[in-house]
Design a protein around this motif. Sequence first.
Motif, PDB file in Angstrom:
ATOM      1  N   PRO A  43       0.826  -1.215   0.000  1.00 31.62           N
ATOM      2  CA  PRO A  43       0.000   0.000   0.000  1.00 31.62           C
ATOM      3  C   PRO A  43       0.855   1.257   0.000  1.00 31.62           C
ATOM      4  N   ASP A  44       0.251   2.351  -0.429  1.00 31.89           N
ATOM      5  CA  ASP A  44       0.926   3.652  -0.412  1.00 31.89           C
ATOM      6  C   ASP A  44       0.777   4.240   0.991  1.00 31.89           C
ATOM      7  N   ILE A  45       1.912   4.384   1.687  1.00 31.41           N
ATOM      8  CA  ILE A  45       1.877   4.843   3.079  1.00 31.41           C
ATOM      9  C   ILE A  45       1.257   6.243   3.177  1.00 31.41           C
ATOM     10  N   GLY A  46       1.556   7.076   2.176  1.00 26.85           N
ATOM     11  CA  GLY A  46       1.020   8.440   2.173  1.00 26.85           C
ATOM     12  C   GLY A  46      -0.507   8.444   2.133  1.00 26.85           C
ATOM     13  N   THR A  47      -1.073   7.522   1.342  1.00 26.65           N
ATOM     14  CA  THR A  47      -2.539   7.441   1.243  1.00 26.65           C
ATOM     15  C   THR A  47      -3.138   7.028   2.585  1.00 26.65           C
ATOM     16  N   ILE A  48      -2.461   6.089   3.269  1.00 24.95           N
ATOM     17  CA  ILE A  48      -2.964   5.633   4.577  1.00 24.95           C
ATOM     18  C   ILE A  48      -2.918   6.792   5.576  1.00 24.95           C
ATOM     19  N   ALA A  49      -1.776   7.500   5.584  1.00 28.74           N
ATOM     20  CA  ALA A  49      -1.623   8.608   6.539  1.00 28.74           C
ATOM     21  C   ALA A  49      -2.651   9.704   6.269  1.00 28.74           C
ATOM     22  N   SER A  50      -2.901   9.977   4.992  1.00 31.56           N
ATOM     23  CA  SER A  50      -3.836  11.066   4.664  1.00 31.56           C
ATOM     24  C   SER A  50      -5.277  10.695   5.020  1.00 31.56           C
ATOM     25  N   ALA A  51      -5.547   9.388   5.176  1.00 30.29           N
ATOM     26  CA  ALA A  51      -6.909   8.969   5.537  1.00 30.29           C
ATOM     27  C   ALA A  51      -7.259   9.364   6.972  1.00 30.29           C
ATOM     28  N   PHE A  52      -6.230   9.720   7.775  1.00 32.23           N
ATOM     29  CA  PHE A  52      -6.497  10.124   9.163  1.00 32.23           C
ATOM     30  C   PHE A  52      -7.089  11.537   9.255  1.00 32.23           C
ATOM     31  N   ASP A  53      -7.275  12.195   8.118  1.00 27.72           N
ATOM     32  CA  ASP A  53      -7.837  13.548   8.168  1.00 27.72           C
ATOM     33  C   ASP A  53      -9.375  13.525   8.189  1.00 27.72           C
ATOM     34  N   PHE A  54      -9.933  12.392   8.595  1.00 26.54           N
ATOM     35  CA  PHE A  54     -11.384  12.242   8.742  1.00 26.54           C
ATOM     36  C   PHE A  54     -12.129  12.622   7.452  1.00 26.54           C
ATOM     37  N   THR A  55     -11.731  11.955   6.387  1.00 27.62           N
ATOM     38  CA  THR A  55     -12.409  12.142   5.102  1.00 27.62           C
ATOM     39  C   THR A  55     -13.895  11.829   5.276  1.00 27.62           C
ATOM     40  N   PRO A  56     -14.770  12.654   4.733  1.00 36.14           N
ATOM     41  CA  PRO A  56     -16.196  12.355   4.846  1.00 36.14           C
ATOM     42  C   PRO A  56     -16.541  11.039   4.154  1.00 36.14           C
ATOM     43  N   PHE A  57     -17.740  10.534   4.438  1.00 31.40           N
ATOM     44  CA  PHE A  57     -18.175   9.286   3.834  1.00 31.40           C
ATOM     45  C   PHE A  57     -18.046   9.378   2.321  1.00 31.40           C
ATOM     46  N   PRO A  58     -17.363   8.407   1.693  1.00 28.87           N
ATOM     47  CA  PRO A  58     -17.016   8.542   0.281  1.00 28.87           C
ATOM     48  C   PRO A  58     -18.170   8.423  -0.708  1.00 28.87           C
ATOM     49  N   GLY A  59     -19.345   8.131  -0.279  1.00 32.99           N
ATOM     50  CA  GLY A  59     -20.451   8.046  -1.237  1.00 32.99           C
ATOM     51  C   GLY A  59     -21.440   6.981  -0.850  1.00 32.99           C
ATOM     52  N   GLY A  60     -22.610   6.990  -1.469  1.00 36.91           N
ATOM     53  CA  GLY A  60     -23.624   5.982  -1.174  1.00 36.91           C
ATOM     54  C   GLY A  60     -24.785   6.582  -0.418  1.00 36.91           C
ATOM     55  N   SER A  61     -25.830   5.774  -0.188  1.00 37.50           N
ATOM     56  CA  SER A  61     -27.040   6.273   0.446  1.00 37.50           C
ATOM     57  C   SER A  61     -26.875   6.391   1.958  1.00 37.50           C
ATOM     58  N   PHE A  62     -27.847   7.070   2.579  1.00 39.26           N
ATOM     59  CA  PHE A  62     -27.844   7.225   4.040  1.00 39.26           C
ATOM     60  C   PHE A  62     -27.947   5.861   4.715  1.00 39.26           C
ATOM     61  N   ASN A  63     -28.784   4.979   4.132  1.00 37.33           N
ATOM     62  CA  ASN A  63     -28.951   3.648   4.701  1.00 37.33           C
ATOM     63  C   ASN A  63     -27.651   2.847   4.632  1.00 37.33           C
ATOM     64  N   THR A  64     -26.904   3.026   3.532  1.00 35.90           N
ATOM     65  CA  THR A  64     -25.623   2.325   3.402  1.00 35.90           C
ATOM     66  C   THR A  64     -24.652   2.798   4.480  1.00 35.90           C
ATOM     67  N   LEU A  65     -24.638   4.121   4.715  1.00 35.21           N
ATOM     68  CA  LEU A  65     -23.770   4.661   5.760  1.00 35.21           C
ATOM     69  C   LEU A  65     -24.146   4.070   7.124  1.00 35.21           C
ATOM     70  N   LEU A  66     -25.465   4.007   7.397  1.00 41.09           N
ATOM     71  CA  LEU A  66     -25.915   3.453   8.675  1.00 41.09           C
ATOM     72  C   LEU A  66     -25.533   1.979   8.795  1.00 41.09           C
ATOM     73  N   LEU A  67     -25.698   1.243   7.681  1.00 45.98           N
ATOM     74  CA  LEU A  67     -25.343  -0.182   7.696  1.00 45.98           C
ATOM     75  C   LEU A  67     -23.855  -0.361   7.975  1.00 45.98           C
ATOM     76  N   LEU A  68     -23.045   0.469   7.321  1.00 46.05           N
ATOM     77  CA  LEU A  68     -21.597   0.371   7.530  1.00 46.05           C
ATOM     78  C   LEU A  68     -21.236   0.703   8.969  1.00 46.05           C
ATOM     79  N   LEU A  69     -21.845   1.757   9.510  1.00 43.97           N
ATOM     80  CA  LEU A  69     -21.558   2.131  10.900  1.00 43.97           C
ATOM     81  C   LEU A  69     -21.997   1.027  11.859  1.00 43.97           C
ATOM     82  N   ALA A  70     -23.251   0.535  11.651  1.00 42.09           N
ATOM     83  CA  ALA A  70     -23.775  -0.499  12.551  1.00 42.09           C
ATOM     84  C   ALA A  70     -22.940  -1.765  12.482  1.00 42.09           C
TER      85      ALA A  70
END
Lengths: 454, 85
Positions: free
Chosen positions: A200-227
Amino acid sequence: MSATEATGAGVALPPPLTAEDAARSHDRSRVHHARAHSRRWRLLWLLVGPGILAMLGENDGPSMIAYASDGAQYGLGLFVPLIPILFGMAFVCQEMCMRVGAVTHRGYGELVLQRYGRVWGWFGAGDLTLTNLVTLVAEFVAIRVGLAYFHLGSGVAVALGLALVLFTLSGGRYWRWERIVLGLALFNGLFLVAAILVKPDIGTIASAFDFTPFPGGSFNTLLLLLASTIGATVTPWMIFFQQSASADKGMTPVDIRHGRYDTATGAVLASIFGLGALIAGAALLTRGGSAIQGFDGAGFPQALKQVAGGAAGTAFALGLVEAGAVAILTISASTAYAAGECVGVSHSFNSSPRNAAVFYVANIGSALVAAAVILIPGAPLLSIALNANVLATVLLPVSLIFMVMLANDKRLMGPWVNGRSTNTLGIAVIAFVGICGAAYGIDSFLQSVGLIGS
Amino acid sequence: MSARSRSTETTGRVPAIAERDVQRQERFEDELIMHLERDQFVEETSRPVARAELGIAVTSALWALRIFVVLVSLMVIYTFFHQLH
């Protein structure tokens, strides 16, 4: 206070010594010896176990497939910071379990039942039985996915899981059971190996710590992923397991500091290995990752083989077998502890099958029932596996509330009751888990009955 | 006094070698007992703890949460079967 210390006017007579006491006392004698001779590393080695097992046991087959699936569909953003935060939440809950077990020497099920009444005790045991059975089915499915990579079928998955349960139970000692499962659990690190092998690209992993918003999809998908991601880090069985295992191990208030090290180590390792599965899955993001059925065929291991080579696929496949196997052992154990505690009979790995029949029957029986389900032709295993974590999240808040109540019970805990900060964190965890689980359940139901659109 | 000597009645003359074995066993059990706290013994943990008194507000809140959780669980289970079809 030790059993032979004087109380009042005379010397208090010790209670009769059972075989379970004798086995536990042998383990404690080594702890006392290490402490008396200031052998710090030896002491840590002797006292670690329940915390690491609860955390790595929860890095089970469905959880690792869920992490890989998150990575393959949405990439690293959101999930890289979310997984460590969720394991931080798990630490808050599990530390309370360890502390209550070490102070009271009793399991969660029996304390709720005795302290708050049979109704609440049996409700808790019912929740546990339901979620454990569903999760155990999912564990066998995960083992089957791992073994499918090596062209082996469901029969081998069932035989392997049941053989491990019988083998670990055969010694009649908690210490033996714990060390075998701990040894197996360390192979959860195979997911980290898989992550390294996909380069993996270490830079990409480190940059993911900036709390990127949910990358896409419906509200229900977000809830399913969280749950499902919450269900992959904190579950009812962990609460039952760690408290009972801490008591069974013979931990006392003097050991609480080491119990915290144990739980924290487990949380850190589980977080790192969970991120490993996520990173390995993210390697498939631009290569059809969203189309992979994680619980079908050889799923992610096969896809990783094509993208990153045979070694990455093999590491992930073996990791799934390990994750499923360790979870079968720990989840069956939590069912067995709960059964023995609620029925009010002996419930210890230090007891013989003759003296603790309910404990052993529940342990083997729960694994047998789950194994039987995956052998049923046409059983909806994929749906069961996908919903296992969600159901655990929905049922979790009640268990957590009783956990916080027990940890605040001055009569039980004396000076080891929760501090204000632990209570604040505990209540925040309960609110977060409750809202995510309920939101997903209600939103999905309303969609199913056609009251809202997807 | 050891746990063994409390539970065993000694009757008649005991051969010297057997007495040494008994003493060794008693010492062994005494040492084992020393490593456990009193409330860790099976006999102690098998005694139930006292029942806590929960106020009406707490009991009502617990029942409300329990009913809510059961309802949401039923929704999840319904959705599960709905998705199967």
